[in-house]
Motif scaffolding. Structure first.
Motif, PDB file in Angstrom:
ATOM      1  N   THR B 119      35.625  -0.816  29.764  1.00 45.07           N
ATOM      2  CA  THR B 119      34.723   0.292  29.236  1.00 45.07           C
ATOM      3  C   THR B 119      33.494  -0.227  30.189  1.00 45.07           C
ATOM      4  N   VAL B 120      32.385   0.650  29.788  1.00 48.57           N
ATOM      5  CA  VAL B 120      30.887   0.283  29.986  1.00 48.57           C
ATOM      6  C   VAL B 120      30.243   0.409  28.819  1.00 48.57           C
ATOM      7  N   PRO B 121      30.030  -0.425  27.835  1.00 42.15           N
ATOM      8  CA  PRO B 121      29.746  -0.239  26.587  1.00 42.15           C
ATOM      9  C   PRO B 121      28.115   0.436  26.349  1.00 42.15           C
ATOM     10  N   ILE B 122      27.472   0.184  27.570  1.00 38.71           N
ATOM     11  CA  ILE B 122      26.040   0.986  27.333  1.00 38.71           C
ATOM     12  C   ILE B 122      26.095   2.349  27.335  1.00 38.71           C
ATOM     13  N   TYR B 123      26.944   2.972  27.886  1.00 39.43           N
ATOM     14  CA  TYR B 123      27.414   4.380  27.647  1.00 39.43           C
ATOM     15  C   TYR B 123      27.368   4.749  26.289  1.00 39.43           C
ATOM     16  N   GLU B 124      28.163   4.018  25.228  1.00 33.71           N
ATOM     17  CA  GLU B 124      28.346   4.558  23.982  1.00 33.71           C
ATOM     18  C   GLU B 124      26.910   4.132  23.169  1.00 33.71           C
ATOM     19  N   ALA B 125      26.103   3.313  23.752  1.00 35.93           N
ATOM     20  CA  ALA B 125      25.175   2.815  22.900  1.00 35.93           C
ATOM     21  C   ALA B 125      24.250   4.021  23.147  1.00 35.93           C
ATOM     22  N   ILE B 126      23.872   4.432  24.604  1.00 34.66           N
ATOM     23  CA  ILE B 126      22.740   5.235  25.023  1.00 34.66           C
ATOM     24  C   ILE B 126      23.521   6.940  24.007  1.00 34.66           C
ATOM     25  N   VAL B 127      24.754   7.032  24.289  1.00 36.79           N
ATOM     26  CA  VAL B 127      25.480   8.443  23.889  1.00 36.79           C
ATOM     27  C   VAL B 127      24.874   8.514  22.464  1.00 36.79           C
ATOM     28  N   GLY B 128      24.981   7.162  21.606  1.00 39.61           N
ATOM     29  CA  GLY B 128      24.533   7.379  20.240  1.00 39.61           C
ATOM     30  C   GLY B 128      22.779   7.629  19.776  1.00 39.61           C
ATOM     31  N   VAL B 129      22.282   7.051  20.815  1.00 37.05           N
ATOM     32  CA  VAL B 129      20.797   7.042  20.503  1.00 37.05           C
ATOM     33  C   VAL B 129      20.420   8.413  20.961  1.00 37.05           C
ATOM     34  N   THR B 130      20.843   8.924  21.991  1.00 28.54           N
ATOM     35  CA  THR B 130      20.394  10.321  22.273  1.00 28.54           C
ATOM     36  C   THR B 130      20.763  11.617  21.547  1.00 28.54           C
ATOM     37  N   ARG B 131      21.958  11.240  20.744  1.00 31.54           N
ATOM     38  CA  ARG B 131      22.702  12.039  19.740  1.00 31.54           C
ATOM     39  C   ARG B 131      21.735  12.051  18.638  1.00 31.54           C
ATOM     40  N   GLN B 132      20.915  11.273  18.285  1.00 33.44           N
ATOM     41  CA  GLN B 132      20.140  11.181  16.903  1.00 33.44           C
ATOM     42  C   GLN B 132      18.753  11.469  17.681  1.00 33.44           C
ATOM     43  N   GLY B 133      18.670  12.115  18.764  1.00 30.44           N
ATOM     44  CA  GLY B 133      17.477  12.836  19.254  1.00 30.44           C
ATOM     45  C   GLY B 133      16.262  11.971  19.738  1.00 30.44           C
ATOM     46  N   ARG B 134      16.831  10.587  20.049  1.00 30.97           N
ATOM     47  CA  ARG B 134      15.965   9.593  20.283  1.00 30.97           C
ATOM     48  C   ARG B 134      16.160   9.474  21.838  1.00 30.97           C
ATOM     49  N   GLU B 135      15.037   8.763  22.444  1.00 28.67           N
ATOM     50  CA  GLU B 135      14.712   8.773  24.092  1.00 28.67           C
ATOM     51  C   GLU B 135      15.672   7.480  24.341  1.00 28.67           C
ATOM     52  N   ILE B 136      16.275   7.386  25.697  1.00 30.45           N
ATOM     53  CA  ILE B 136      16.935   6.244  26.317  1.00 30.45           C
ATOM     54  C   ILE B 136      16.200   4.842  25.910  1.00 30.45           C
ATOM     55  N   ALA B 137      14.762   5.326  26.057  1.00 27.58           N
ATOM     56  CA  ALA B 137      13.988   3.969  26.020  1.00 27.58           C
ATOM     57  C   ALA B 137      13.766   3.419  24.426  1.00 27.58           C
ATOM     58  N   ASP B 138      14.428   4.186  23.607  1.00 29.42           N
ATOM     59  CA  ASP B 138      14.366   3.725  22.243  1.00 29.42           C
ATOM     60  C   ASP B 138      15.439   2.736  21.686  1.00 29.42           C
ATOM     61  N   CYS B 139      16.398   2.819  22.552  1.00 32.74           N
ATOM     62  CA  CYS B 139      17.554   2.003  22.317  1.00 32.74           C
ATOM     63  C   CYS B 139      17.190   0.582  22.121  1.00 32.74           C
ATOM     64  N   ASN B 140      17.845   0.121  20.687  1.00 30.51           N
ATOM     65  CA  ASN B 140      17.251  -1.426  20.863  1.00 30.51           C
ATOM     66  C   ASN B 140      18.255  -2.311  20.984  1.00 30.51           C
ATOM     67  N   VAL B 141      17.836  -3.750  21.097  1.00 30.87           N
ATOM     68  CA  VAL B 141      18.834  -4.599  21.278  1.00 30.87           C
ATOM     69  C   VAL B 141      19.765  -4.728  20.761  1.00 30.87           C
ATOM     70  N   ASP B 142      19.703  -4.682  19.284  1.00 32.16           N
ATOM     71  CA  ASP B 142      21.044  -4.644  18.498  1.00 32.16           C
ATOM     72  C   ASP B 142      21.967  -3.460  18.937  1.00 32.16           C
ATOM     73  N   GLU B 143      21.293  -2.286  19.258  1.00 32.05           N
ATOM     74  CA  GLU B 143      22.347  -1.355  19.603  1.00 32.05           C
ATOM     75  C   GLU B 143      22.814  -1.607  20.800  1.00 32.05           C
TER      76      GLU B 143
END
Lengths: 424, 424
Positions: B119-143
């Motif tokens: 897998t490429v886990p960053i995909y899931e992290a970014i998909v999760g963030v953008t679905r919350q209406g947040r920006e890619i840049a808002d993804c935090n280290v724990d995510e």
């Protein structure tokens, strides 16, 4: 004077000027290459044909084989294959017909084809003999050469003649190989030589061949009747022995003012391709090299346009000048019209990849054009500039898209768009 | 202990023994290669998965990417692609889903897939963030790391992490390229770095990544976020700069007892492929090399399984160990089930051609088997032994034949038959 003699005499013909212009190279430089036998011009025989140059410093060319077989002899289908091959970008067509009314099919191809046409005259000679109920071995010398002269007179541009398959090699190849002799013309000669205990007539009377080629300015494609038909047989004594004979015939053709190129394998492991290209160029004094494939594995019938594209790209990168396409139907049956299209595309991709690899000036400009349009998300421009715009557009439009400018692979997560935004 | 640590401790595990047996190599020799980081074992996480070895001295492996996109999120279709890819002979599957219920799709793949899953886990992290209406840049280290740990716990076998795309390189790549950054994960990080003016978290907290990988014995696939996406961008400072960073991360992973392999390009002219393979092996201390393609030209959308087969074969010949397939739909849209089949076949042909080229012991036995059957005109045996028997048989049977033992290409003029008769 043949085009070759004209170039040697220091003259730049109209044909040569046209090829130089198409290739974007200096006419005097091209004349030098033609005069050294490193480039062969073909296509002069019929007014409606494009003239192409094959050899060093020029774009790698692609040939498509068409033609009937005893089991499939519908001339309309073969003419349709010719049209599809030319519109897909084939630089030359070879008519390998052995079924139906062979001369009539050839006439229609010669009348219509807008690119150079090649043939293998021994096919017509042997088909004629067997239809009379005679054996292959009964074909006489006049019949072998009659087919050559008749076809030259009709306007065939280049001809494959397996004149390097001498008796000494024919006598020893049997039993040494996994796949024996897989060249159809080579196999006819093998049987003829074995039964008659005589030398290959195209070798024995090579001067007669040169006289015909000289009279009609037909380019000779010195065929490799002993090309390996299996990975296990590649680069063996039979193959290299024949190549050495061919090398001596190249010299004789040049002395007679006849343009020649040389045919090569066949089935060759990828790591042996560079040495094969080097050997041909060295043993044949820089003559253009025309390869069938090479196929880098025997295991993929149904996909031999791909195995040939791999080998063809490596071959072109290492000096091959002319790629004979291989279709997905190779080893399995006569190709369909679609197979012909796919075969031409595979060979064109290989030729272009090889041109980039051999450092041909300007080759990568095409890639830059496609990629710049892609990076600008200008899909229409990118797909229009691609090798097969109708196919690319059909696949692009196959599925509904969320955003008009994005393909469905990544959709809103398109890296091209993200990368652009990040830059802005 | 991870498999890598076990091998370093001089022990031959059951997993290693199985791989040695599959590959037909000595278990102690394989243990040595694993202990040096030259071979990585993967597939241990799920009992129903085959365990494979990737790296030096082993057969070149093939990965097939599947997964939903925002515009195409039907899990049934992706599961069908997985089944088709595995039955076509893919050695591993990567789930790159970014549409629909990403964790649910992954669970179904992990539950069913009989080969290692990446897998490429960053995909899931970014998909999760953008679905919350947040920006890619808002993804935090724990995510970023949460996705890695969650997927490791679920039984993912290997993961692509773009940890070599450091800020220094991200800051300079913009504007230097024809096609910018074409890696989806790389592009997420590029945007994150640019907006936050911070270092790539997967690089900054690389030890945290190693801890997770070590705990679950997940192999890390060090991703090349700056892989060239155009021939014009190949082997540039950004690409090689990232490869050098990755080289330093390989060393750190080995010190931590974590198995790693390294991802490579991308779009590369055929003549630059050997140098790319050499550089990777040298700069990354012999780590297995996993390449996407390489694609030897940009001009052939619709045929990129062929451009990738050319590049993949040359890459494998020169040392690549693991080929990521490319389908005909690459650059155009999400592949269909048929595209997946064709992509796997193209990559398998390339891998096998490369194995012959690199001199892998026994590789050409397969070719010899097919060719010996063909030379004996034993069509059933030849086609059964081929890479895709149903396809080959369908094409062979497509058209009526005059003689039962002959294909329609030459019919009665079959060279194979003539050559046999001449021998007899």
């Amino acid at each position: 004077m043949t085009e070759y003699e004209t170039a040697r005499a220091g003259k730049i013909s109209e044909a040569l000027r046209r090829v130089a212009s198409d290739e974007g190279i200096d006419a005097e430089r091209l004349r030098g290459l033609v005069s050294e036998g490193r480039v062969v011009l073909t296509g002069m025989a019929r007014k409606h044909s494009r003239i192409i140059g094959i050899g060093e410093g020029l774009k790698t060319k692609v040939n498509a084989n068409i033609g009937t077989s005893p089991d499939h002899a519908d001339p309309e289908v073969e003419l349709e294959k010719m049209r599809v091959a030319v519109s897909a970008g084939a630089d030359a067509i070879m008519d390998l017909s052995t079924g139906g009314d062979v001369p009539a099919i050839r006439k229609r191809i010669l009348d219509e084809c807008a690119v150079p046409v090649g043939t293998v005259p021994i096919y017509e000679a042997i088909v004629g003999v067997t239809r009379q109920g005679r054996e292959i071995a009964d074909c006489n010398v006049d019949e072998f050469f009659g087919a050559v002269e008749r076809q030259a007179r009709e306007g065939v541009d280049f001809m494959t003649i397996h004149c390097g398959l001498v008796k000494r090699l024919a006598d020893t190849v049997a039993g040494t190989r996994t796949a024996g002799v897989v060249s159809r013309g080579g196999c006819f000669l093998l049987q003829w030589i074995a039964k008659n205990h005589r030398e290959n007539p195209y070798y024995e009377y090579y001067d007669r061949l040169l006289d015909i080629a000289h009279e009609y300015d037909v380019a000779l494609s010195l065929g490799d009747g002993l090309r390996p038909g299996a990975i296990a047989d590649s680069t063996d004594g039979a193959q290299i022995g024949e190549l050495m004979v061919i090398g001596s015939l190249v010299e004789r053709a040049r002395r007679r003012g006849v343009a020649v190129f040389v045919e090569g394998p066949g089935h060759v492991p990828i790591n042996e391709i560079p040495a094969n290209m080097l050997l041909q160029k060295k043993l044949c004094a820089g003559a253009p090299f025309y390869v069938l494939g090479p196929l880098v594995t025997d295991v993929a019938p149904g996909y031999d346009h791909i195995t040939a594209a791999i080998g063809g790209a490596v071959a072109a990168w290492h000096g091959a000048d002319f790629l004979c396409y291989v279709t997905p139907a190779e080893h399995l049956g006569l190709p369909t019209v679609q197979d012909v299209h796919d075969g031409v595309m595979g060979a064109r991709i290989a030729a272009h990849a090889g041109d980039i690899g051999k450092g041909l000036a300007g080759a990568a400009d095409w890639d830059r054009k496609v990629s710049a349009a892609r990076a600008g998300l200008d899909w229409e421009k990118a797909l229009d500039a691609s090798i097969d715009p109708p196919k690319a557009k059909k696949m692009f439009d196959r599925s509904p898209r969320g955003g008009e400018e994005l393909c469905t692979m990544c959709g809103e997560f398109c890296a091209i768009r993200g990368s652009r935004r990040s830059r802005e």
